[in-house]
Write a protein that holds these residues in place. Structure first.
Motif, PDB file in Angstrom:
ATOM      1  N   VAL B  99       0.842  -1.201   0.000  1.00 43.90           N
ATOM      2  CA  VAL B  99       0.000   0.000   0.000  1.00 43.90           C
ATOM      3  C   VAL B  99       0.875   1.248   0.000  1.00 43.90           C
ATOM      4  O   VAL B  99       0.616   2.205  -0.738  1.00 43.90           O
ATOM      5  N   GLY B 101       3.949   1.499  -1.127  1.00 36.13           N
ATOM      6  CA  GLY B 101       4.594   1.618  -2.434  1.00 36.13           C
ATOM      7  C   GLY B 101       3.641   2.184  -3.477  1.00 36.13           C
ATOM      8  O   GLY B 101       4.010   3.073  -4.252  1.00 36.13           O
ATOM      9  N   MET B 102       2.431   1.697  -3.469  1.00 34.85           N
ATOM     10  CA  MET B 102       1.442   2.180  -4.431  1.00 34.85           C
ATOM     11  C   MET B 102       1.153   3.663  -4.190  1.00 34.85           C
ATOM     12  O   MET B 102       1.017   4.432  -5.132  1.00 34.85           O
ATOM     13  N   LEU B 104       3.126   5.863  -3.047  1.00 37.09           N
ATOM     14  CA  LEU B 104       4.270   6.641  -3.545  1.00 37.09           C
ATOM     15  C   LEU B 104       4.195   6.810  -5.054  1.00 37.09           C
ATOM     16  O   LEU B 104       4.486   7.873  -5.588  1.00 37.09           O
ATOM     17  N   LEU B 105       3.793   5.756  -5.754  1.00 34.67           N
ATOM     18  CA  LEU B 105       3.784   5.814  -7.213  1.00 34.67           C
ATOM     19  C   LEU B 105       2.503   6.413  -7.784  1.00 34.67           C
ATOM     20  O   LEU B 105       2.523   7.070  -8.817  1.00 34.67           O
ATOM     21  N   LEU B 106       1.403   6.171  -7.130  1.00 38.51           N
ATOM     22  CA  LEU B 106       0.132   6.673  -7.660  1.00 38.51           C
ATOM     23  C   LEU B 106      -0.122   8.118  -7.244  1.00 38.51           C
ATOM     24  O   LEU B 106      -0.788   8.864  -7.960  1.00 38.51           O
ATOM     25  N   ALA B 108       1.387  11.007  -7.213  1.00 40.60           N
ATOM     26  CA  ALA B 108       1.658  12.115  -8.115  1.00 40.60           C
ATOM     27  C   ALA B 108       0.678  12.177  -9.288  1.00 40.60           C
ATOM     28  O   ALA B 108       0.113  13.231  -9.577  1.00 40.60           O
ATOM     29  N   SER B 109       0.461  11.019  -9.924  1.00 36.94           N
ATOM     30  CA  SER B 109      -0.308  11.034 -11.166  1.00 36.94           C
ATOM     31  C   SER B 109      -1.804  11.212 -10.946  1.00 36.94           C
ATOM     32  O   SER B 109      -2.492  11.802 -11.767  1.00 36.94           O
ATOM     33  N   THR B 110      -2.309  10.695  -9.840  1.00 32.28           N
ATOM     34  CA  THR B 110      -3.754  10.765  -9.627  1.00 32.28           C
ATOM     35  C   THR B 110      -4.186  12.126  -9.110  1.00 32.28           C
ATOM     36  O   THR B 110      -5.334  12.500  -9.244  1.00 32.28           O
ATOM     37  N   GLU B 112      -3.109  14.898 -10.264  1.00 28.55           N
ATOM     38  CA  GLU B 112      -2.875  15.916 -11.284  1.00 28.55           C
ATOM     39  C   GLU B 112      -4.165  16.644 -11.613  1.00 28.55           C
ATOM     40  O   GLU B 112      -5.202  16.017 -11.690  1.00 28.55           O
TER      41      GLU B 112
END
Lengths: 112, 112
Positions: B99, B101-102, B104-106, B108-110, B112
């Motif tokens: 959770v 890790g996700m 951290l990666l999600l 920024a993009s979500t 926007e």
DNA sequence: GCGGTATACTTTGTTATACGAGGTATACGC
DNA sequence: GCGTATACCTCGTATAACAAAGTATACCGC
């Protein structure tokens, strides 16, 4: 971290999509990017990543373009498509639901 | 919610373990319990649940006992074992990392 | 110009898992 | 006696992540 093999299933496409969405990337770069951004939590091998990229491209969620300037290793740079962006949104929502469901079920037992 | 088939992989054992940990349960009851407690997010079929229970029992993480009082449908009640409890703790930790890790990666993009 | 290292992409085989669909059998209300 | 809810069981299928191995180019020190 070392995950049980199956735990990642279904999540990889999503976080790859998210990472490409943030910045156009080629495969080899993405391997490092994922590890870096996730603080070492996700460490995909190339044998895992590339096939996923091919599949995402085949589905039209990302678009790849060969980028081989003179005196440079040729490489394929991927960027997200509008369709990919919609998919990412859908996947993110599913992920949130999964997290919520797990919180509901794990909450009680782990706080004992 | 309807998940992409692969998204649940690796999580089911964990939330089943957690639910059994909270209260001894038999299979049929567990199907309903999971749906109820997760507010409808997880809806496993029996064809999914039973094989998992057998596997968890084979691994010694849960213990089943036939419970067929007179004038009652016989049924197999499972409870978690000490080994299962340790496994649940380990799985929960893995889940938290995933959770994180996700996120951290999600993140920024979500946003926007 | 030679060797080592980092970059960059590709393919194959293995393992396991969630699921749908189907099947069996008992208790209970009416 | 009939339908419905309870309760358990089994098989086949699709597919996903991964390790391992392979190919080939750029760059740097010497």
């Amino acid at each position: 971290m070392r995950f049980d093999r199956e735990l990642l299933k279904g999540t990889t496409e999503t976080f790859i999509l998210a990472t490409v969405a943030e910045m156009p990337c080629h495969g080899y770069q993405l391997v490092k990017q994922l590890k870096l951004k996730s603080e070492g939590i996700f460490q995909l091998g190339e044998g895992t990543l590339y096939p996923i990229l091919y599949k995402l491209e085949a589905k039209g969620w990302i678009a790849g373009k060969w980028d081989g300037g003179t005196g440079q290793r040729r490489r394929r740079v991927y960027r997200i498509t509008p369709l990919g962006r919609r998919q990412l949104a859908a996947r993110s929502e599913q992920w949130s639901e999964l997290v919520r469901g797990m919180a509901l079920l794990l909450g009680a037992s782990t706080n004992e």
